[in-house]
Design an enzyme around this catalytic site. Structure first.
Site, short mmCIF file in Angstrom:
data_model
loop_
_atom_site.label_atom_id
_atom_site.label_comp_id
_atom_site.label_asym_id
_atom_site.label_seq_id
_atom_site.Cartn_x
_atom_site.Cartn_y
_atom_site.Cartn_z
N GLU A 152 0.85 -1.20 0.00
CA GLU A 152 0.00 0.00 0.00
C GLU A 152 0.88 1.24 0.00
O GLU A 152 1.72 1.40 0.88
CB GLU A 152 -0.85 0.04 1.26
CG GLU A 152 -2.16 -0.69 1.16
CD GLU A 152 -2.95 -0.48 2.43
OE1 GLU A 152 -3.30 0.67 2.74
OE2 GLU A 152 -3.17 -1.48 3.13
N ASP A 181 -6.16 8.59 10.38
CA ASP A 181 -4.83 8.11 10.77
C ASP A 181 -4.38 8.60 12.14
O ASP A 181 -4.65 9.72 12.54
CB ASP A 181 -3.80 8.51 9.71
CG ASP A 181 -3.96 7.69 8.45
OD1 ASP A 181 -3.92 6.45 8.57
OD2 ASP A 181 -4.17 8.27 7.38
#
Lengths: 394, 255
Positions: free
Chosen positions: B46, B57
């Site tokens: 990724e 995040d």
């Protein structure tokens, strides 16, 4: 054309709920319930009682005679500065805390920039005996020490946002991240007409008490519920949304939204989002925001901590796009001058945010007898240090 | 058939994916990171597009994004880096970025660039299913791009079934109600959640992410799902040990 939110949570192309899957259940719960709660008799009754007896509503609509004489119009001030906690912010927090209680939430989180929404949230949490966590940028915590102290005194936990630019947008990110981590017991009490649907609509509805009262008061004072013009400052845009709300479909009432131009719109130190921004997604909503060519969010600047937000609410983005509202701006210096002027000739020290709305009066060409309402969204106590510092320079 | 689909048709267990933020620790580390991960047995990679406001995040990835942006990383640079690797890298690459980056870059231009670089899969955490269906599904399909959806412990069974139906890459199973970042071991509550998902007999490949940090959490996740993604732990490793030590990070997990 309607300026109200559609059934999918949009104002034209703006709005929506651009949220990670992690927040889907939270937003869905709110979306499914907010109108039912807001329109229920029990909510209406409790909301009104608290606004009347705790907040101190209705706030006066005051014809500022000396200001009127100076600018050649009938200038009315909607005195949101006289609300409990010193600004319009409490209208929203009272409403949302009742929603949170109805949803059975135990823990309240909020973001704050200058600390006004943080204080208003901490206040209603104290009132309702609910845990309160306020996220505030580390930079803002240093700039706004008195409000940090007020929040703590009210029993709130103030958590510094240390990510990104460490200001309001990052405090908002941190609040959203907290909500992701606490999806079941926590209610996110957003302070402006921003964020994913249904927040912009819910906050606008809760703030719409401002224009509801303006209508009633103008009718009594002038015989006509419609002014020629309403002026309000816009950061995220909650006080403007409230002041415009009941006039959105009344085309002959001119709506003026005033953004903070900082050191000048094109100085690189500005928060005039509608002039500098373009379409994008910020904090869960499609709107106009300040961004670079790769979509990275640009940190805005204004002397007023309540106006330095890189976006505007989706309703305002729509009003701007469709030219229903005229977007103007005022620099730091123009706002300071307007604040000193109002203080000297009317005996009212406005918040720096509200001073931006007053600062466009000299730029207008009024015809005699025009009725102008300026939404005086907050009082200047919190800005005294700035006012004193700059007064020396005058 | 996409590279990812053919990978899944050959391998259905212990799939290891590693996430890194493009431009971190250094602007031009992309090639070395990808090649190191590939040669040491990572199944798919990724590539995170650094963003100023990464809502989903945790602190580690936020920090790596800030550093990457300070290093000057942007979409044009990452696309040119990836295009240069197109012929030499066989491992499927998945791009992960936030919607505003794609909107501002131009949705069609973004898709075209993905195609030019051989990218067939994207993860856009703030693109909800309804918006995908209404505005992106057709566009992505035209460019041969698959979108990955996330599910969480709070996602209803009905919604999981719907996601399973429109997914043609894999389902990203978020391990707990949280943002990204290491959280120690996998709890019994999480195992119960994995078991519940496992029993649904979904058609899609299931990859666990958020909180997978080491051999132990990877192995636990792989007992229930087809594989797992390691992100923050790898970013921390890069920060401490540097790009040259990547082989030891990967072998530690899969040996």
């Amino acid at each position: 054309m309607s300026f109200f939110v559609d059934k999918n949570g949009y104002y034209g192309q703006f709005g929506g709920a651009f949220i990670p899957e992690l927040l889907y259940p939270n937003i869905k719960e709110l979306e499914d319930n907010y109108l039912k709660i807001l329109e229920s008799d029990s909510f209406k009754k409790e909301f009104k009682e608290l606004l009347d007896n705790y907040v101190g509503r209705p706030t006066p609509l005051y014809l500022a005679k000396r200001l009127s004489k100076k600018y050649g119009a009938k200038v009315y001030l909607k005195r949101e500065d006289l609300n409990h906690t010193g600004a319009h912010k409490i209208n929203n927090t009272i409403g949302q805390i009742l929603v949170a209680k109805q949803l059975g939430k135990k823990r309240i989180i909020a973001e704050t920039g200058a600390g006004q929404h943080g204080v208003a949230t901490a206040t209603v949490c104290a009132l309702m005996d609910l845990e309160c966590i306020v996220f505030m940028g580390e930079v803002d915590i240093k700039r706004q020490a008195p409000n940090v102290a007020r929040m703590k005194m009210l029993g709130a936990t103030v958590v510094p946002a240390k990510s990104g630019s460490k200001t309001l947008k990052d405090a908002t990110n941190e609040a959203i991240r907290d909500w992701i981590g606490n999806p079941e017991d926590t209610y996110y009490l957003i302070g402006s007409v921003v964020g994913p649907h249904p927040y912009p609509d819910m906050v606008a509805r809760l703030q719409s008490i401002i224009s509801k009262e303006i209508k009633e008061q103008l009718l009594v004072q002038t015989g006509n519920e419609n002014p020629d013009m309403i002026i309000a400052c816009v950061g995220g845009g909650s006080n403007a949304a409230g002041a415009f709300y009941h006039y959105l479909d009344t085309k002959n009432v001119q709506l003026i939204a005033v953004e903070a131009a900082g050191l000048g719109v094109h100085s690189g130190q500005s928060a005039a989002t509608s002039q500098l921004g373009d379409v994008g997604v910020l904090h869960g909503s499609k709107t106009i925001l300040m961004q670079d060519k790769y979509g990275q969010v640009i940190e805005p600047y204004s002397i007023s901590a309540g106006l330095d937000y890189p976006g505007i609410g989706p309703l305002h983005a729509f009003l701007h796009e469709r030219e229903r509202a005229v977007f103007m701006n005022a620099t730091d210096q123009e706002a300071l001058d307007a604040a000193y002027e109002l203080t000297k000739i009317e005996g009212i020290i406005p918040a720096l945010e509200s001073a931006h709305a007053l600062a466009v009066l000299p730029k207008m060409k009024f015809t005699t007898g025009q009725v102008v309402v300026v939404n005086l969204s907050g009082r200047g106590d919190k800005d005294l240090e700035t006012y004193i510092t700059h007064l020396k320079d005058e | 058939m996409s590279k990812l689909t053919s990978l899944f048709s050959e391998k259905q267990h212990n799939l290891l994916s590693v996430f890194f933020t493009a431009g971190f620790p250094k602007l031009n580390d992309t090639e070395q990171i990808i090649k190191n991960l590939e040669s040491n047995g990572v199944d798919f990679i990724e590539v995170g597009l650094p963003y100023s406001d990464p809502l989903a995040d945790g602190p580690t990835i936020q920090h790596s994004s800030s550093v990457a942006l300070e290093n000057g990383m942007n979409l044009d640079i990452i696309f040119s880096q990836l295009e240069a690797l197109k012929d030499s890298v066989k491992t499927p690459l998945v791009l992960m970025g936030y919607l505003n980056q794609i909107l501002k870059y131009g949705e069609s231009k973004f898709c075209q660039k993905c195609k030019d670089c051989g990218i067939e899969t994207v993860i856009i955490p703030d693109l909800p299913m309804i918006e995908y269906e209404n505005h992106y599904q057709q566009l992505f399909t035209n460019y041969g791009i698959s979108n990955v959806f996330l599910i969480t412990p709070q996602t209803s069974e009905e919604r999981i079934r719907k996601i399973d139906k429109i997914t043609n890459a894999f389902i990203y199973v978020v391990a707990s109600a949280s943002i990204t970042g290491a959280k120690g071991e996998i709890s019994e509550k999480q195992m119960a959640y994995f078991e519940r998902i496992q029993k649904m007999n979904l058609k899609s490949t299931l990859i666990v992410g958020f909180g997978i940090s080491n051999k132990s959490t990877f192995n636990t996740a792989c007992k229930y799902m087809n594989g797992a993604i390691i992100g923050s732990a790898f970013i921390n490793f890069l920060q401490e040990k540097g790009v040259a030590e990547i082989p030891s990070f990967v072998t530690e997990i899969i040996e």
